[in-house]
Design a protein around this motif. Structure first.
Motif, mmCIF file in Angstrom:
data_model
loop_
_atom_site.group_PDB
_atom_site.id
_atom_site.type_symbol
_atom_site.label_atom_id
_atom_site.label_comp_id
_atom_site.label_asym_id
_atom_site.label_seq_id
_atom_site.Cartn_x
_atom_site.Cartn_y
_atom_site.Cartn_z
ATOM 1 N N GLN A 283 36.600 47.213 17.829
ATOM 2 C CA GLN A 283 37.942 47.036 18.380
ATOM 3 C C GLN A 283 37.937 47.142 19.887
ATOM 4 O O GLN A 283 38.587 46.365 20.577
ATOM 5 C CB GLN A 283 38.892 48.057 17.759
ATOM 6 N N LEU A 285 35.354 46.563 21.979
ATOM 7 C CA LEU A 285 34.690 45.416 22.598
ATOM 8 C C LEU A 285 35.576 44.174 22.526
ATOM 9 O O LEU A 285 35.667 43.398 23.480
ATOM 10 C CB LEU A 285 33.341 45.152 21.932
ATOM 11 N N LEU A 286 36.236 44.005 21.384
ATOM 12 C CA LEU A 286 37.096 42.826 21.226
ATOM 13 C C LEU A 286 38.258 42.851 22.214
ATOM 14 O O LEU A 286 38.517 41.872 22.911
ATOM 15 C CB LEU A 286 37.660 42.769 19.800
ATOM 16 N N ILE A 287 38.970 43.952 22.259
ATOM 17 C CA ILE A 287 40.159 44.009 23.111
ATOM 18 C C ILE A 287 39.753 43.958 24.586
ATOM 19 O O ILE A 287 40.437 43.362 25.413
ATOM 20 C CB ILE A 287 41.029 45.255 22.785
ATOM 21 N N ARG A 289 37.064 42.387 25.827
ATOM 22 C CA ARG A 289 36.751 40.986 26.091
ATOM 23 C C ARG A 289 38.046 40.183 26.284
ATOM 24 O O ARG A 289 38.161 39.331 27.159
ATOM 25 C CB ARG A 289 35.963 40.463 24.886
ATOM 26 N N PHE A 290 38.989 40.463 25.429
ATOM 27 C CA PHE A 290 40.285 39.774 25.449
ATOM 28 C C PHE A 290 41.006 40.028 26.772
ATOM 29 O O PHE A 290 41.459 39.115 27.446
ATOM 30 C CB PHE A 290 41.097 40.319 24.271
ATOM 31 N N PHE A 325 44.049 32.628 24.103
ATOM 32 C CA PHE A 325 42.664 33.094 24.148
ATOM 33 C C PHE A 325 41.732 32.192 23.344
ATOM 34 O O PHE A 325 40.606 31.924 23.744
ATOM 35 C CB PHE A 325 42.600 34.532 23.615
#
Lengths: 328, 328
Positions: A283, A285-287, A289-290, A325
Motif C-alpha cells: 500500500q 509503495l503504491l500510494i 508511486r501514485f 493515473f
C-alpha cells in the motif's frame, strides 16, 4: 558521501557484527534514492536467515514519562545480564525538530559507550509508513549483527504505536503516577495494546502514589478482554534512578517470551506481522508511486479543498485521479 | 435485471424521496460493474448538495446484545417524533451467511412497514473497504431522499467499527449487564470510540444488574482521555421491550448534536471524515486495481507463503510485485 559498500561487504560486515558496517547498512535502508533502496532490499533479503532470534520489545509512553532514562537503566541491566542490545526509535515527529542523533546519544550516555549496545535514532521520513518500514528493516539488520534484545522506542504520535506493536513481540507502556488522573493523557487505544505496564519514577515521595496507581491500572486492565496470546498484562512499578523494579520487568518479559514460545504464539504473531508488513509495504509503495505523479499532485492540489468542504464527493475525485493515473 | 434508469431519472426520483428509485440507486452504488460504478459516482456527486443535513448515528454491539430490537424500538420513537429514518448496515461477515435482506426486514417488522422508515441491509462485498464505501454512498443517497436520521448498524467484526465511526456523527455502543464481567467480549478499542453507551435489556430482573453495570461503565469511561469534541460519553440504561430509557438516549444524541453544531466540531469532524474517505477510496481503488492483475495474482499465490514463513522479506516481495505491475 563515502563510497557505497558492495552487497558482499555489507553482508559479511553485518554478520561479523561490525558496528560501522551495520550503521552504514541502516543508512542505506533509510536512503530514499532508488538505487540505495534496491541494494538495501537485496541486503535485507540476504541476511534474513540470520534474523528473528531476538526478543523485540516496543516501549511507549507520553513525553515526560522518562523513556530515555528508563531505556538507559533497563538497557544497562540487560547488558549486565550479558545481552547485546539495540535501541531503535520510531518517531515521525522528531524529524521536525531534527538533531535526534546527538539527542539520543546524550540521553543515553552509559549505553552509548558500551560496545554491546547499539543506539540508532529515528530515521528521517515524511510518512509514518516509510519511517516504520525503515525501522523494521533496521531491526532485522541489528538481529543479523547479533543483537539479541531490540528495544523500539516510540512516542504517542498518530499511529506510530500501532506500527511498533506490529513489529515487536512485547509492547511495554510506561506511565506516571499522578493525582487521581493517572490515565489522562494516554492516547486512546494504547493501553489496550500493552503487554505490560510500568509505572515509572517510583522513587522518593512518588513511591506511595505509584503503588496506588498500580491498583488503578490493574483494575482498568481487568476491564479489557483477554488478548489472543492468553496473557494478562501485568502492572509493575519501577524507578530508573534507583533501579528499583527493573529486574522484575525483565522477568515479566522473559516469562512472556517463554510462554509464547511454548504456545507457538510468538511465531504465529510474527508470521501475521510479516503478512501485515507485506500489505503495508504494498500500500505504501503504491500510494507513494501514485502521489509522485506530477499530474496527480496538480489535480489533488486544486481539488482537495472541494472534498473537504463537501462540494465534491471523495469517491468522485478518487475515480478521476485513478483515471488520470492509469490513462496510458 | 430491470432497465437501468438514466442519471436524470435517478436524481429527480431521489430528490422527490421516491423509495423505489432510492432502492435502485443504492443497488447501483453496490454494483461491481464498472459501468454502474461510474454512473453511481456521477449520481452521488450530483445529489451531494442535498446531503449532509441528517444526524448520522452508528450503532454497535456484540451479537446477542439486541441491536435489531433496539433499532426497532428506538426507530419507532424517532418516527413518532416526526423523523424520517434510514437504517443501513455494514457487516462484511453477513455476506458469508447471505439472506440478510429478509433477515433485516423480519427483524424490524414495525419499522419496515412505516413509510417514513427505509431499511437497507448490508451490501455484498468481499472487502471491508468496498462494503464501507458502498454504505457511505448509500447514506448520502438516503440523505438526499430526505431522511434526517441515519442509523448505521455494525457488528464487532474486524475493522468495521472504525469504518462506521468514520462515517457517523455519533457512535453508540450497546452492551448487556452481566455478572461482573460486563466488559468482557467488547472488542479492544471499541469502548474508546463510543460517544455514548447504552446498557440494553434493562427490564425485569435485569434492571438491578443494569444499574450496577452503569456505574462500572461510568468508572471505566472516566479512565479514558477526553475526546476532541470535549464530550464525555454518558452511560444510559434502556429496554427495547418496555421502551424504558429510549427517550433519554434521544436526548443524549440531541444534546451532542446541539453542542457539536455550536462548537463547530460537527462540521470539522465531517470535513476530516471526507479527507479520510478520499484517502481510503484511493488506497482501495489502487490496491484493487493492483490485485486484479493476473500476473500479480500468480506471483502472490506462489510467493506469499515464503513471506509468512520468514524466508522472503515482505519489502522484497512488495518491490518485486511493484516492478512487475509497472513494468510497461
Amino acid at each position: 558521501m563515502k563510497k557505497r559498500l558492495s552487497l558482499e561487504a555489507f553482508k559479511s560486515g553485518i554478520l561479523k557484527g561490525d558496528r560501522v558496517v551495520l550503521s552504514r547498512a541502516i543508512t542505506l535502508v533509510e536512503s530514499s534514492l532508488e538505487q540505495d533502496a534496491r541494494l538495501a532490499s537485496q541486503l535485507v533479503q540476504d541476511i534474513l536467515p540470520a534474523t528473528g532470534k531476538s526478543i523485540r520489545i516496543g516501549i511507549t509512553g507520553v513525553p515526560g514519562v522518562g523513556k530515555s532514562t528508563f531505556i538507559e537503566s533497563f538497557g544497562n541491566l540487560l547488558l549486565e545480564k550479558g545481552k547485546k542490545l539495540a535501541v531503535l526509535a520510531i518517531d515521525p515527529s522528531s524529524q521536525k525538530s531534527k538533531g535526534s542523533i546527538l539527542g539520543d546519544k546524550t540521553r543515553m550516555k552509559k549505553l552509548s559507550l558500551n560496545k554491546n549496545a547499539f543506539i540508532r535514532p529515528s530515521p528521517a521520513g515524511d510518512t509514518l509508513g516509510g519511517v516504520a518500514a525503515k525501522t523494521r528493516e533496521a531491526m532485522l539488520l541489528c538481529e543479523a549483527a547479533g543483537y539479541d534484545v531490540i528495544l523500539v522506542e516510540t512516542v504517542g504520535v498518530g499511529q506510530s504505536e500501532t506500527s511498533v506493536k506490529n513489529m515487536v513481540d512485547f509492547f511495554l507502556l510506561l506511565v506516571l503516577a499522578g493525582a487521581g488522573d493517572e490515565l489522562q493523557g494516554i492516547k486512546k487505544g494504547i493501553m489496550e495494546m500493552a503487554d505490560g505496564i510500568v509505572i515509572n519514577k517510583a522513587d522518593g515521595d512518588n513511591l506511595v502514589l505509584a503503588k496506588k496507581a498500580k491498583s488503578t491500572y490493574q483494575n482498568a486492565l481487568h476491564l479489557f478482554p483477554l488478548s489472543e496470546s492468553g496473557w494478562t498484562p501485568p502492572v509493575s512499578i519501577a524507578s530508573s534512578i534507583t533501579n528499583f523494579g527493573l529486574d522484575k520487568i525483565w522477568d515479566m518479559i522473559s516469562s512472556y517470551e517463554a510462554i509464547t514460545l511454548e504456545s507457538g504464539f510468538k511465531e504465529k504473531n510474527r508470521s501475521e506481522q510479516r503478512m501485515k508488513w507485506l500489505e503495508e509495504n504494498l500500500q505504501f509503495l503504491l500510494i507513494h508511486r501514485f502521489l509522485e505523479s506530477p499530474q496527480i499532485q496538480a489535480k489533488l492540489a486544486s481539488e482537495k479543498v472541494k472534498v473537504q468542504s463537501g462540494e465534491v464527493s471523495p469517491l468522485s475525485l478518487a475515480r478521476e485521479l485513478m483515471d488520470l493515473f492509469f490513462k496510458d
